[in-house]
Design a protein around this motif. Sequence first.
Motif, mmCIF file in Angstrom:
data_model
loop_
_atom_site.group_PDB
_atom_site.id
_atom_site.type_symbol
_atom_site.label_atom_id
_atom_site.label_comp_id
_atom_site.label_asym_id
_atom_site.label_seq_id
_atom_site.Cartn_x
_atom_site.Cartn_y
_atom_site.Cartn_z
ATOM 1 N N GLU A 110 0.854 -1.187 0.000
ATOM 2 C CA GLU A 110 0.000 0.000 0.000
ATOM 3 C C GLU A 110 0.893 1.240 0.000
ATOM 4 O OE1 GLU A 110 -2.318 -3.135 0.467
ATOM 5 O OE2 GLU A 110 -0.997 -2.670 2.177
ATOM 6 N N ILE A 111 0.509 2.219 -0.805
ATOM 7 C CA ILE A 111 1.197 3.505 -0.841
ATOM 8 C C ILE A 111 0.280 4.539 -0.207
ATOM 9 C CG2 ILE A 111 2.174 5.304 -2.312
ATOM 10 C CD1 ILE A 111 2.733 3.116 -4.397
ATOM 11 N N LEU A 112 0.784 5.245 0.790
ATOM 12 C CA LEU A 112 0.007 6.260 1.500
ATOM 13 C C LEU A 112 0.641 7.626 1.298
ATOM 14 C CD1 LEU A 112 -0.909 3.589 2.851
ATOM 15 C CD2 LEU A 112 -1.095 4.858 5.000
ATOM 16 N N VAL A 113 -0.202 8.610 0.974
ATOM 17 C CA VAL A 113 0.235 9.989 0.816
ATOM 18 C C VAL A 113 -0.561 10.831 1.808
ATOM 19 C CG1 VAL A 113 0.407 11.955 -0.750
ATOM 20 C CG2 VAL A 113 0.770 9.627 -1.620
ATOM 21 N N PHE A 114 0.139 11.607 2.621
ATOM 22 C CA PHE A 114 -0.504 12.424 3.644
ATOM 23 C C PHE A 114 -0.500 13.886 3.206
ATOM 24 C CE2 PHE A 114 1.850 9.065 6.173
ATOM 25 C CZ PHE A 114 0.758 8.202 6.212
ATOM 26 N N THR A 115 -1.661 14.515 3.251
ATOM 27 C CA THR A 115 -1.766 15.925 2.891
ATOM 28 C C THR A 115 -2.238 16.729 4.095
ATOM 29 O OG1 THR A 115 -4.094 15.845 2.155
ATOM 30 C CG2 THR A 115 -2.383 15.250 0.534
ATOM 31 N N GLN A 116 -2.031 18.032 4.012
ATOM 32 C CA GLN A 116 -2.441 18.918 5.103
ATOM 33 C C GLN A 116 -2.884 20.244 4.522
ATOM 34 O OE1 GLN A 116 0.414 20.565 8.183
ATOM 35 N NE2 GLN A 116 -0.595 18.963 9.365
ATOM 36 N N SER A 117 -4.064 20.699 4.929
ATOM 37 C CA SER A 117 -4.609 21.941 4.393
ATOM 38 C C SER A 117 -3.769 23.131 4.827
ATOM 39 C CB SER A 117 -6.051 22.140 4.844
ATOM 40 O OG SER A 117 -6.118 22.292 6.247
ATOM 41 N N VAL A 118 -3.777 24.163 4.000
ATOM 42 C CA VAL A 118 -3.063 25.399 4.305
ATOM 43 C C VAL A 118 -3.936 26.255 5.201
ATOM 44 C CG1 VAL A 118 -2.032 27.474 3.323
ATOM 45 C CG2 VAL A 118 -1.840 25.297 2.106
ATOM 46 N N GLY A 119 -3.360 26.824 6.250
ATOM 47 C CA GLY A 119 -4.132 27.663 7.152
ATOM 48 C C GLY A 119 -3.968 27.213 8.591
ATOM 49 N N SER A 120 -4.677 27.877 9.489
ATOM 50 C CA SER A 120 -4.488 27.633 10.916
ATOM 51 C C SER A 120 -4.951 26.248 11.348
ATOM 52 C CB SER A 120 -5.233 28.701 11.733
ATOM 53 O OG SER A 120 -6.630 28.679 11.430
ATOM 54 N N GLY A 121 -5.943 25.671 10.643
ATOM 55 C CA GLY A 121 -6.476 24.377 11.064
ATOM 56 C C GLY A 121 -5.562 23.210 10.751
ATOM 57 N N SER A 122 -4.856 23.286 9.618
ATOM 58 C CA SER A 122 -3.952 22.202 9.215
ATOM 59 C C SER A 122 -4.662 20.848 9.246
ATOM 60 C CB SER A 122 -2.713 22.163 10.117
ATOM 61 O OG SER A 122 -2.005 23.375 10.043
ATOM 62 N N TYR A 123 -5.815 20.771 8.565
ATOM 63 C CA TYR A 123 -6.590 19.534 8.545
ATOM 64 C C TYR A 123 -5.921 18.519 7.623
ATOM 65 C CZ TYR A 123 -10.137 22.246 10.945
ATOM 66 O OH TYR A 123 -10.803 23.028 11.856
ATOM 67 N N GLY A 124 -5.779 17.292 8.116
ATOM 68 C CA GLY A 124 -5.067 16.276 7.374
ATOM 69 C C GLY A 124 -5.976 15.336 6.617
ATOM 70 N N ASN A 125 -5.398 14.670 5.614
ATOM 71 C CA ASN A 125 -6.126 13.686 4.828
ATOM 72 C C ASN A 125 -5.149 12.618 4.361
ATOM 73 O OD1 ASN A 125 -8.313 12.489 3.500
ATOM 74 N ND2 ASN A 125 -7.919 13.609 1.615
ATOM 75 N N VAL A 126 -5.679 11.445 4.034
ATOM 76 C CA VAL A 126 -4.875 10.333 3.557
ATOM 77 C C VAL A 126 -5.345 9.936 2.165
ATOM 78 C CG1 VAL A 126 -4.150 7.943 3.954
ATOM 79 C CG2 VAL A 126 -4.501 9.480 5.897
ATOM 80 N N ILE A 127 -4.424 9.887 1.224
ATOM 81 C CA ILE A 127 -4.678 9.369 -0.120
ATOM 82 C C ILE A 127 -3.894 8.072 -0.221
ATOM 83 C CG2 ILE A 127 -4.377 9.772 -2.589
ATOM 84 C CD1 ILE A 127 -4.451 12.817 -1.827
#
Length: 210
Positions: A110-127
């Motif tokens: 499995e390949i996992l890519v982690f992203t994080q939104s720009v801004g104060s919240g820094s909300y994360g997501n997994v692709i």
Amino acid sequence: MKYTLLLSTLLLSLTACQNTNPQILDKNTASHSNTSTTVKADNTTSNASGNYNKSIRYKDFSARVVSTPDGNGGYDLKIQPMGEKVIERHIDDPVIDAAVGDLNGDGFYEILVFTQSVGSGSYGNVIAYSSNKGQSWSEVSYPELPSKLTQGYMGHDKFEMVDNVLVRQFPLYLEGDTNANPKGKMRQIQYDLNDGEASRQFVVSEVNEF
């Protein structure tokens, strides 16, 4: 036992920091055009402009993850599995890390890519993409945070793969806390990778607070 291992690993960095349309990508015909504690990564570049370039390895498998700004506020993500077609897609947030492992123990990857939104919240997501016995790649569904786990949540997610387990951490905010100064505990969520009706999916398996 597993919790103790994960907790001891992740306590080293207490600063805490969803995909519903799975695709199947055949390695021969796909039109989409290259951490576990045992994962090796090298040649990593990442900067404030949103460019990301990292080589990830697990056992005899390697892949390269590249993300570049598209000029319109989003990012172009390319995943190049070793010896296979490039997986290409558009994403909304910058990539902050990537990892590879065998999360369901089937002998493939499995390949996992982690992203994080720009801004104060820094909300994360997994692709994530999961290998179908080395013949194709399927997108893995990553769920929204269950409502019972959203109390005190204000982002600042951090993701890691520890011993082939996906782990998510984020700080809990008390009433009146500012975004920059959470005073609650840290919540840690572990995910299993299961076979679903339409695709493989991450499912919450364990929740701890400390």
